[in-house]
Design a protein around this motif. Structure first.
Motif, short mmCIF file in Angstrom:
data_model
loop_
_atom_site.label_atom_id
_atom_site.label_comp_id
_atom_site.label_asym_id
_atom_site.label_seq_id
_atom_site.Cartn_x
_atom_site.Cartn_y
_atom_site.Cartn_z
N GLU A 1 4.01 -5.14 -65.19
CA GLU A 1 3.73 -5.82 -66.46
C GLU A 1 3.83 -4.84 -67.63
O GLU A 1 4.42 -5.14 -68.67
N SER B 1 5.55 -2.23 -67.85
CA SER B 1 6.93 -1.77 -68.11
C SER B 1 7.87 -2.92 -68.47
O SER B 1 9.07 -2.71 -68.63
N GLY B 2 7.32 -4.14 -68.60
CA GLY B 2 8.13 -5.28 -69.01
C GLY B 2 8.94 -5.92 -67.90
O GLY B 2 9.79 -6.76 -68.17
N GLU B 3 8.68 -5.55 -66.67
CA GLU B 3 9.39 -6.13 -65.52
C GLU B 3 8.63 -7.40 -65.09
O GLU B 3 7.86 -7.39 -64.13
N LEU B 4 8.84 -8.49 -65.83
CA LEU B 4 8.00 -9.67 -65.66
C LEU B 4 8.22 -10.40 -64.33
O LEU B 4 7.26 -10.92 -63.75
#
Length: 84
Positions: free
Chosen positions: A65, A67-70
């Motif tokens: 989350e 790192s934006g890796e949803l």
């Protein structure tokens, strides 16, 4: 006394994976940390260590989350909650 070598090997692998994950946390990218935690969680689950597995999945979800890796975040979050 009979010793099951596959159980010993599996336990050593899980321990070494956990140690490797802990060692890389301060140095590696968030994405790789999340992947290592997710792999550790899967190994723990295969070994029947569900509480530890869910904690590792929860840590992986938080890293993903951040790192934006949803997609990876949702997958690990669901596995941490015990979803199949």
């Amino acid at each position: 006394m009979w010793v099951n070598n596959s159980n010993i090997e599996r336990s050593l692998k899980v321990k070494s994976e956990a140690e490797a994950t802990a060692l890389m946390e301060p140095y590696d990218s968030d994405y790789h940390q999340g992947g290592a935690l997710e792999a550790l969680a899967a190994l723990l689950a295969r070994d029947g260590r569900m509480q530890e597995s869910r904690r590792a999945y929860a840590r992986a979800a938080a890293v993903f989350e951040a790192s934006g890796e949803l997609e990876a975040h949702r997958r690990c979050r669901d596995l941490a909650a015990g979803a199949p």
